[in-house]
Design an enzyme around this catalytic site. Structure first.
Site, mmCIF file in Angstrom:
data_model
loop_
_atom_site.group_PDB
_atom_site.id
_atom_site.type_symbol
_atom_site.label_atom_id
_atom_site.label_comp_id
_atom_site.label_asym_id
_atom_site.label_seq_id
_atom_site.Cartn_x
_atom_site.Cartn_y
_atom_site.Cartn_z
ATOM 1 N N HIS A 93 -71.123 100.824 -13.858
ATOM 2 C CA HIS A 93 -69.982 100.667 -14.767
ATOM 3 C C HIS A 93 -69.088 99.564 -14.197
ATOM 4 O O HIS A 93 -69.051 99.360 -12.974
ATOM 5 C CB HIS A 93 -69.233 102.001 -14.797
ATOM 6 C CG HIS A 93 -68.113 102.108 -15.774
ATOM 7 N ND1 HIS A 93 -66.877 101.562 -15.538
ATOM 8 C CD2 HIS A 93 -68.030 102.720 -16.978
ATOM 9 C CE1 HIS A 93 -66.071 101.845 -16.553
ATOM 10 N NE2 HIS A 93 -66.755 102.541 -17.452
ATOM 11 N N ASP A 147 -70.171 106.636 -7.399
ATOM 12 C CA ASP A 147 -69.399 106.861 -8.614
ATOM 13 C C ASP A 147 -69.950 108.127 -9.275
ATOM 14 O O ASP A 147 -71.019 108.110 -9.877
ATOM 15 C CB ASP A 147 -69.543 105.634 -9.529
ATOM 16 C CG ASP A 147 -68.865 105.825 -10.876
ATOM 17 O OD1 ASP A 147 -68.425 106.951 -11.182
ATOM 18 O OD2 ASP A 147 -68.787 104.839 -11.632
ATOM 19 N N GLN A 155 -70.018 110.558 -14.057
ATOM 20 C CA GLN A 155 -70.896 111.157 -15.060
ATOM 21 C C GLN A 155 -71.740 112.286 -14.480
ATOM 22 O O GLN A 155 -72.551 112.877 -15.193
ATOM 23 C CB GLN A 155 -71.829 110.078 -15.668
ATOM 24 C CG GLN A 155 -71.099 108.962 -16.386
ATOM 25 C CD GLN A 155 -70.500 109.405 -17.721
ATOM 26 O OE1 GLN A 155 -70.793 110.497 -18.234
ATOM 27 N NE2 GLN A 155 -69.666 108.562 -18.303
ATOM 28 N N LYS A 168 -63.413 113.575 -18.063
ATOM 29 C CA LYS A 168 -64.783 113.785 -18.546
ATOM 30 C C LYS A 168 -65.269 115.197 -18.225
ATOM 31 O O LYS A 168 -66.360 115.583 -18.611
ATOM 32 C CB LYS A 168 -65.724 112.757 -17.913
ATOM 33 C CG LYS A 168 -65.439 111.319 -18.358
ATOM 34 C CD LYS A 168 -66.466 110.358 -17.803
ATOM 35 C CE LYS A 168 -65.963 108.939 -17.708
ATOM 36 N NZ LYS A 168 -65.881 108.234 -18.984
ATOM 37 N N CYS A 191 -68.880 99.373 -21.057
ATOM 38 C CA CYS A 191 -68.376 98.874 -19.759
ATOM 39 C C CYS A 191 -69.529 98.628 -18.793
ATOM 40 O O CYS A 191 -69.425 98.950 -17.591
ATOM 41 C CB CYS A 191 -67.352 99.828 -19.138
ATOM 42 S SG CYS A 191 -65.911 100.070 -20.167
HETATM 43 N N1 PMP Z 1 -67.776 105.037 -13.927
HETATM 44 C C1 PMP Z 1 -68.502 105.542 -14.923
HETATM 45 C C2 PMP Z 1 -69.987 105.726 -14.720
HETATM 46 C C3 PMP Z 1 -67.892 105.896 -16.130
HETATM 47 O O1 PMP Z 1 -68.632 106.391 -17.127
HETATM 48 C C4 PMP Z 1 -66.499 105.722 -16.273
HETATM 49 C C5 PMP Z 1 -65.787 106.087 -17.569
HETATM 50 N N2 PMP Z 1 -66.339 105.513 -18.697
HETATM 51 C C6 PMP Z 1 -65.771 105.194 -15.200
HETATM 52 C C7 PMP Z 1 -66.440 104.862 -14.041
HETATM 53 C C8 PMP Z 1 -64.286 104.972 -15.272
HETATM 54 O O2 PMP Z 1 -63.630 106.179 -15.318
HETATM 55 P P1 PMP Z 1 -62.045 106.216 -15.624
HETATM 56 O O3 PMP Z 1 -61.821 105.331 -16.803
HETATM 57 O O4 PMP Z 1 -61.757 107.620 -15.910
HETATM 58 O O5 PMP Z 1 -61.366 105.688 -14.430
#
Ligand code: PMP
Length: 425
Positions: A142, A219, A222, A245, A383
């Site tokens: 991401h 990270d 998910q 999430k 993203c």
């Molecule tokens: N890493 C991953 C794999 C994600 O799916 C997301 C959220 N889409 C993020 C990071 C970022 O998370 P946040 O916007 O809650 O900081």
């Protein structure tokens, strides 16, 4: 506050069908008020939980109760409300520590994964890395696990190397390990891909990295909402999660870090709450994790996240995993009957996320027409531009499932997709 590290969790995640059968999933779905609403005159089918999860009433009530009955700032006032607020906030830290199987004093409470990863980038990497050093990332990260490292690389002269993925969307582990040469100081890997659903073998990856002296940043955004987690057993250096999430409020997240890193890292933000003593000739910082929690935190948000952790734990993460694997299997089978549909990401270990395109139809057109049928999926680059570049597409559609979804909703989604496909092609 300190929470002792527990023994590693004994049970591996259950697989499809196991353990989830005894749970009344219809009653659990009833816990989510928003899922009862309609969209465009149709019952809502919410298939965008990888973007943000829906909230059970217990979480909404916990936030409401905090503001109605306990609201005060933390760690400052000696009055009753101040004590209640501080205890509630620190209780959430303890719950999160047990959820992740780590110590509470190793958890930095922050606004989400993006903040957590930037904290590691600015506080751990920036002071250490120099020209000639390298950072390894993977093709499926991401942007939150790419851009902070690019900012570090720009400022330090370090370079970034990217591990490839295989055709089915798994990590190419041989390639990854071949990149871990002596100049590599840090490896950033997602536990579960938000686009492909791929579950990466982070325990093995961290073992290999550690053998080579490479610090690992995982990270877990998910992963945390969907499977039992044992961060202590993974053996990483840093693990980041986001609250919104996993049934919790937005603006909440956690960075877990090894204590030795937290002790050495300078503060990222300065201000109140993160100090022992401030003098113009030198300030003494608070001990970790408070050293990294400057200013008034999202107290109500963490009270809500604590309630979310209780809620998820009450169902059982193994049962949630099994339920979602069954939903994933059903959806994968049902989508295979849609002519011209291509799924991106078919790794053997996969979470309940399906990215797809249907022939030449644009992802946004598909998602817009599905919305008119009451079906909420996400379309776009998720993203993950480098992953889209890898597949040679600007965007995909993504349906993502949570334990509160039903098999009937998946059938309604696929029927709606068949209908809109005819309109577009
Ligand atoms: N890493 C991953 C794999 C994600 O799916 C997301 C959220 N889409 C993020 C990071 C970022 O998370 P946040 O916007 O809650 O900081």
């Amino acid at each position: 506050m300190s929470v002792e590290r527990r023994a590693p969790l004994p049970n591996p995640p259950l697989r499809a069908g196991e353990g989830a059968d005894s749970i009344d999933w219809a009653a659990i779905r009833d816990d989510f008020p928003l899922l009862k609403r309609e969209v465009h005159g149709k019952p809502l089918v919410y298939l965008d939980s990888a973007n943000t999860g829906q909230k059970p009433a217990v979480v909404i009530d916990a936030v409401d109760d905090f503001f109605r009955n306990h609201n005060a700032n933390v760690s400052r006032a000696v009055h009753a409300l101040g004590t209640e607020a501080t205890e509630a906030y620190e209780a959430a830290r303890g719950k999160l520590a047990r959820f992740l199987n780590v110590r509470g004093d190793e958890l930095v409470l922050c606004s989400g994964t993006t903040f957590a990863l930037n904290l590691v980038a600015y506080s751990w990497a920036l002071p250490r890395l120099k020209a000639g050093d390298a950072i390894v990332l993977t093709r499926m990260e991401h942007h939150a696990n790419i851009v902070p490292w690019q900012l570090v690389a720009e400022r330090t002269g370090a370079t970034i190397k990217v591990a490839a993925i295989t055709d089915d969307g798994a990590l190419d582990l041989d390639h990854l390990y071949s990149l871990l040469t002596p100049e590599v100081k840090l490896l950033g890997v997602t536990h579960v891909s938000n686009v492909l659903g791929t579950v990466n073998p982070v325990r093995e990856i961290c073992r290999e990295a550690r053998r080579r002296g490479v610090v690992t940043v995982i990270d877990g955004s998910q992963a945390a909402p969907h499977r039992p987690l044992d961060v202590a057993a993974i053996g990483c250096d840093f693990y980041a999660i986001t609250g919104h999430k996993m049934a919790g409020p937005t603006g909440t997240g956690v960075l877990w870090a090894r204590r030795e890193h937290l002790a050495e890292m300078p503060p990222f933000l300065g201000g109140g709450e993160m100090i022992k003593e401030v003098r113009f000739d030198g300030t003494v910082y608070a001990d970790a994790p408070h050293k990294f929690e400057a200013g008034t935190p999202n107290i109500a948000g963490f009270v809500g996240l604590g309630a979310a952790v209780d809620y998820l734990t009450g169902i059982g993460m193994a049962a949630i995993d099994a339920r979602e694997q069954a939903l994933l299997a059903h959806a994968t089978q049902a989508l295979s009957e849609v002519q011209g549909l291509r799924i991106f990401g078919t790794a053997r270990e996969k979470a309940a996320v399906i990215s797809f395109l249907v022939e030449d139809a644009h992802a946004h057109d598909l998602a817009t027409l599905l919305d008119l049928e009451g079906v909420a999926i996400r379309s776009g680059h998720h993203c993950a531009h480098p992953l889209m570049q890898h597949f040679g597409v600007p965007a995909t559609c993504r349906a993502s499932f949570a334990f509160y979804n039903t098999f009937e909703e998946i059938d309604a989604f696929v029927a709606a997709l068949q209908k809109v496909r005819k309109l577009l092609l």
